[in-house]
Design a protein around this motif. Sequence first.
Motif, PDB file in Angstrom:
ATOM      1  N   TRP A 204       0.878  -1.480   0.052  1.00 32.84           N
ATOM      2  CA  TRP A 204      -0.067  -0.102  -0.091  1.00 32.84           C
ATOM      3  C   TRP A 204       1.057   1.427   0.034  1.00 32.84           C
ATOM      4  O   TRP A 204       0.361   2.296  -0.157  1.00 32.84           O
ATOM      5  CB  TRP A 204      -0.940   0.094   1.240  1.00 32.84           C
ATOM      6  N   GLY A 205       2.138   1.175  -0.130  1.00 31.34           N
ATOM      7  CA  GLY A 205       2.858   2.268   0.224  1.00 31.34           C
ATOM      8  C   GLY A 205       3.756   2.762  -1.048  1.00 31.34           C
ATOM      9  O   GLY A 205       4.559   3.706  -1.110  1.00 31.34           O
ATOM     10  N   GLY A 206       3.372   1.930  -2.280  1.00 30.61           N
ATOM     11  CA  GLY A 206       3.929   2.347  -3.441  1.00 30.61           C
ATOM     12  C   GLY A 206       5.408   1.597  -3.731  1.00 30.61           C
ATOM     13  O   GLY A 206       6.250   2.050  -4.757  1.00 30.61           O
ATOM     14  N   GLY A 207       5.587   0.561  -2.896  1.00 27.62           N
ATOM     15  CA  GLY A 207       6.922  -0.168  -2.966  1.00 27.62           C
ATOM     16  C   GLY A 207       8.130   0.384  -2.432  1.00 27.62           C
ATOM     17  O   GLY A 207       8.149   1.205  -1.441  1.00 27.62           O
ATOM     18  N   LEU A 208       9.311  -0.375  -2.444  1.00 25.60           N
ATOM     19  CA  LEU A 208      10.561   0.217  -1.582  1.00 25.60           C
ATOM     20  C   LEU A 208      10.785   1.347  -1.822  1.00 25.60           C
ATOM     21  O   LEU A 208      10.714   2.070  -3.207  1.00 25.60           O
ATOM     22  CB  LEU A 208      11.500  -0.810  -1.952  1.00 25.60           C
ATOM     23  N   PRO A 209      11.488   2.358  -1.052  1.00 26.06           N
ATOM     24  CA  PRO A 209      11.508   3.902  -1.409  1.00 26.06           C
ATOM     25  C   PRO A 209      12.801   3.808  -2.203  1.00 26.06           C
ATOM     26  O   PRO A 209      13.727   3.175  -2.408  1.00 26.06           O
ATOM     27  CB  PRO A 209      11.712   4.368   0.015  1.00 26.06           C
ATOM     28  N   PRO A 210      13.084   5.071  -3.097  1.00 28.35           N
ATOM     29  CA  PRO A 210      14.062   5.366  -3.915  1.00 28.35           C
ATOM     30  C   PRO A 210      15.137   5.765  -3.362  1.00 28.35           C
ATOM     31  O   PRO A 210      15.052   6.375  -2.233  1.00 28.35           O
ATOM     32  CB  PRO A 210      13.380   6.052  -4.863  1.00 28.35           C
ATOM     33  N   LEU A 211      16.368   5.447  -3.780  1.00 29.25           N
ATOM     34  CA  LEU A 211      17.562   6.353  -3.092  1.00 29.25           C
ATOM     35  C   LEU A 211      17.406   7.819  -3.329  1.00 29.25           C
ATOM     36  O   LEU A 211      16.786   8.467  -4.299  1.00 29.25           O
ATOM     37  CB  LEU A 211      18.886   5.758  -3.925  1.00 29.25           C
ATOM     38  N   GLY A 212      17.799   8.430  -2.367  1.00 31.70           N
ATOM     39  CA  GLY A 212      17.621  10.055  -2.620  1.00 31.70           C
ATOM     40  C   GLY A 212      17.717  10.740  -1.128  1.00 31.70           C
ATOM     41  O   GLY A 212      17.839  10.081  -0.073  1.00 31.70           O
ATOM     42  N   GLY A 213      17.412  11.942  -1.379  1.00 33.20           N
ATOM     43  CA  GLY A 213      17.478  12.827   0.197  1.00 33.20           C
ATOM     44  C   GLY A 213      16.459  12.220   1.035  1.00 33.20           C
ATOM     45  O   GLY A 213      16.424  12.274   2.256  1.00 33.20           O
ATOM     46  N   GLY A 214      15.230  11.852   0.455  1.00 31.21           N
ATOM     47  CA  GLY A 214      14.153  11.259   1.339  1.00 31.21           C
ATOM     48  C   GLY A 214      14.585  10.153   2.100  1.00 31.21           C
ATOM     49  O   GLY A 214      14.107   9.970   3.219  1.00 31.21           O
ATOM     50  N   LEU A 215      15.171   9.371   1.364  1.00 30.00           N
ATOM     51  CA  LEU A 215      15.690   8.034   2.058  1.00 30.00           C
ATOM     52  C   LEU A 215      16.528   8.412   3.171  1.00 30.00           C
ATOM     53  O   LEU A 215      16.661   7.723   4.356  1.00 30.00           O
ATOM     54  CB  LEU A 215      16.312   7.235   1.069  1.00 30.00           C
ATOM     55  N   ALA A 216      17.665   9.583   2.985  1.00 28.53           N
ATOM     56  CA  ALA A 216      18.454   9.737   4.043  1.00 28.53           C
ATOM     57  C   ALA A 216      17.635  10.373   5.395  1.00 28.53           C
ATOM     58  O   ALA A 216      18.069  10.138   6.162  1.00 28.53           O
ATOM     59  CB  ALA A 216      19.468  10.750   3.444  1.00 28.53           C
ATOM     60  N   SER A 217      16.780  11.320   4.856  1.00 29.49           N
ATOM     61  CA  SER A 217      15.864  11.747   6.147  1.00 29.49           C
ATOM     62  C   SER A 217      15.391  10.739   6.904  1.00 29.49           C
ATOM     63  O   SER A 217      14.950  10.721   8.036  1.00 29.49           O
ATOM     64  CB  SER A 217      14.816  12.948   5.481  1.00 29.49           C
ATOM     65  N   ALA A 218      14.644   9.642   5.917  1.00 25.06           N
ATOM     66  CA  ALA A 218      14.009   8.755   6.771  1.00 25.06           C
ATOM     67  C   ALA A 218      14.766   7.777   7.615  1.00 25.06           C
ATOM     68  O   ALA A 218      14.458   7.456   8.777  1.00 25.06           O
ATOM     69  CB  ALA A 218      13.278   7.632   5.764  1.00 25.06           C
ATOM     70  N   VAL A 219      16.195   7.779   7.426  1.00 26.12           N
ATOM     71  CA  VAL A 219      17.040   6.832   8.221  1.00 26.12           C
ATOM     72  C   VAL A 219      17.440   7.792   9.596  1.00 26.12           C
ATOM     73  O   VAL A 219      17.493   7.287  10.453  1.00 26.12           O
ATOM     74  CB  VAL A 219      18.237   6.897   7.378  1.00 26.12           C
ATOM     75  N   TYR A 220      17.430   9.145   9.169  1.00 26.02           N
ATOM     76  CA  TYR A 220      17.633   9.872  10.220  1.00 26.02           C
ATOM     77  C   TYR A 220      16.474   9.944  11.328  1.00 26.02           C
ATOM     78  O   TYR A 220      16.659   9.916  12.489  1.00 26.02           O
ATOM     79  CB  TYR A 220      17.648  11.536   9.772  1.00 26.02           C
ATOM     80  N   VAL A 221      15.336   9.992  10.737  1.00 26.51           N
ATOM     81  CA  VAL A 221      14.046   9.680  11.446  1.00 26.51           C
ATOM     82  C   VAL A 221      14.220   8.339  12.625  1.00 26.51           C
ATOM     83  O   VAL A 221      13.768   8.381  13.594  1.00 26.51           O
ATOM     84  CB  VAL A 221      12.644   9.607  10.821  1.00 26.51           C
ATOM     85  N   GLY A 222      14.481   7.337  11.714  1.00 27.46           N
ATOM     86  CA  GLY A 222      14.588   6.187  12.588  1.00 27.46           C
ATOM     87  C   GLY A 222      15.775   6.082  13.498  1.00 27.46           C
ATOM     88  O   GLY A 222      15.498   5.575  14.573  1.00 27.46           O
ATOM     89  N   LEU A 223      16.751   6.903  13.226  1.00 30.44           N
ATOM     90  CA  LEU A 223      17.670   6.988  14.411  1.00 30.44           C
ATOM     91  C   LEU A 223      17.671   7.846  15.382  1.00 30.44           C
ATOM     92  O   LEU A 223      17.703   7.598  16.657  1.00 30.44           O
ATOM     93  CB  LEU A 223      19.120   7.345  13.727  1.00 30.44           C
ATOM     94  N   PHE A 224      16.941   9.247  15.200  1.00 29.57           N
ATOM     95  CA  PHE A 224      16.998  10.283  16.156  1.00 29.57           C
ATOM     96  C   PHE A 224      15.813  10.667  16.493  1.00 29.57           C
ATOM     97  O   PHE A 224      15.623  11.660  17.214  1.00 29.57           O
ATOM     98  CB  PHE A 224      17.885  11.453  15.451  1.00 29.57           C
ATOM     99  N   GLU A 225      14.491  10.042  16.226  1.00 26.39           N
ATOM    100  CA  GLU A 225      13.294  10.322  16.460  1.00 26.39           C
ATOM    101  C   GLU A 225      12.477   9.008  17.153  1.00 26.39           C
ATOM    102  O   GLU A 225      12.115   9.135  18.345  1.00 26.39           O
ATOM    103  CB  GLU A 225      12.183  10.749  15.321  1.00 26.39           C
TER     104      GLU A 225
END
Length: 295
Positions: A204-225
């Motif tokens: 339901w989410g559109g498949g695996l996320p593409p590489l890019g700034g959005g992915l880097a921000s998501a990694v940041y959210v996982g670590l620091f939020e």
Amino acid sequence: MKSDRRALLLGLSAVLLWSTAATAFKLALAELSVLQLLFVAIWVSALALLGTLAFQRRLGLLWEQLSSTPLSFLGMACLNPLLYYCILLAAYDRLPAQQAQTINYTWAIMLALLSIPVLGQRLAARDWAAVAVGYLGVVIIATEGNPFSLQFTSGIGVALALISTLVWAIFWLLSARSEGDPTISLAAYFVCAAPLSLLLCLFWGGGLPPLGGGLASAVYVGLFEMGFTWLLWSTALRAASNVSRVGNLIFLSPMLSLVFIALILGEAIHPATLIGLALIVPGVILQQGSSPSRD
């Protein structure tokens, strides 16, 4: 003294990191869907927490807790991080960051309301004043300073932000009854949520996320939020001789968050946001300072 200094430093670090979460949410959602962001952040957080337990040589304790009551942990994981962050991120997807983060800050007021049916507590006049003041701030923020118009930037977004506070308050009340180690329990929730988040993302989410700034921000959210910052905060509270001194640092978070939102996202901070925040923060403080009685 050294312990208190360390607790203060850890607490400030946690608050600073949490203050960047709203900005990271919006940066990630500019390129990713809600479920793609949820998937990446949950997996990153789960791996970070597993790595922490491995470093502490406590992975065996995680398996013991998971195997003892697997359905309980699965149910809590569905509540948080899955449902809570799904609703919260959907709110951020529809609202300016300044509105979503400030409205979400009223979770402590929602917790006071839930304590009536769940814990059998009575709210004093002081508590009801806190509730009224806090939600007046929400209306002012959501209507951008025109509370009598009841015309919201996004009615659905405001509703989602408020519902997220309900989900978080329910999770808080349920987890407070747990006698397990909080770090191990937190890791268990994310481990249980990780495969479910993958399925949601794929179907339901559109498949695996593409590489890019959005992915880097998501990694940041996982670590620091979601994960690592909770460990910092809980360590700070345990190290402090006076828990309230560290706990009160959390009131710095909404103002710091607005600074990051303005500087990085370029959002012009609406005067109504500041007025609403000036009502919400005292409302939260007033509520936390009270001592409700039991029936």
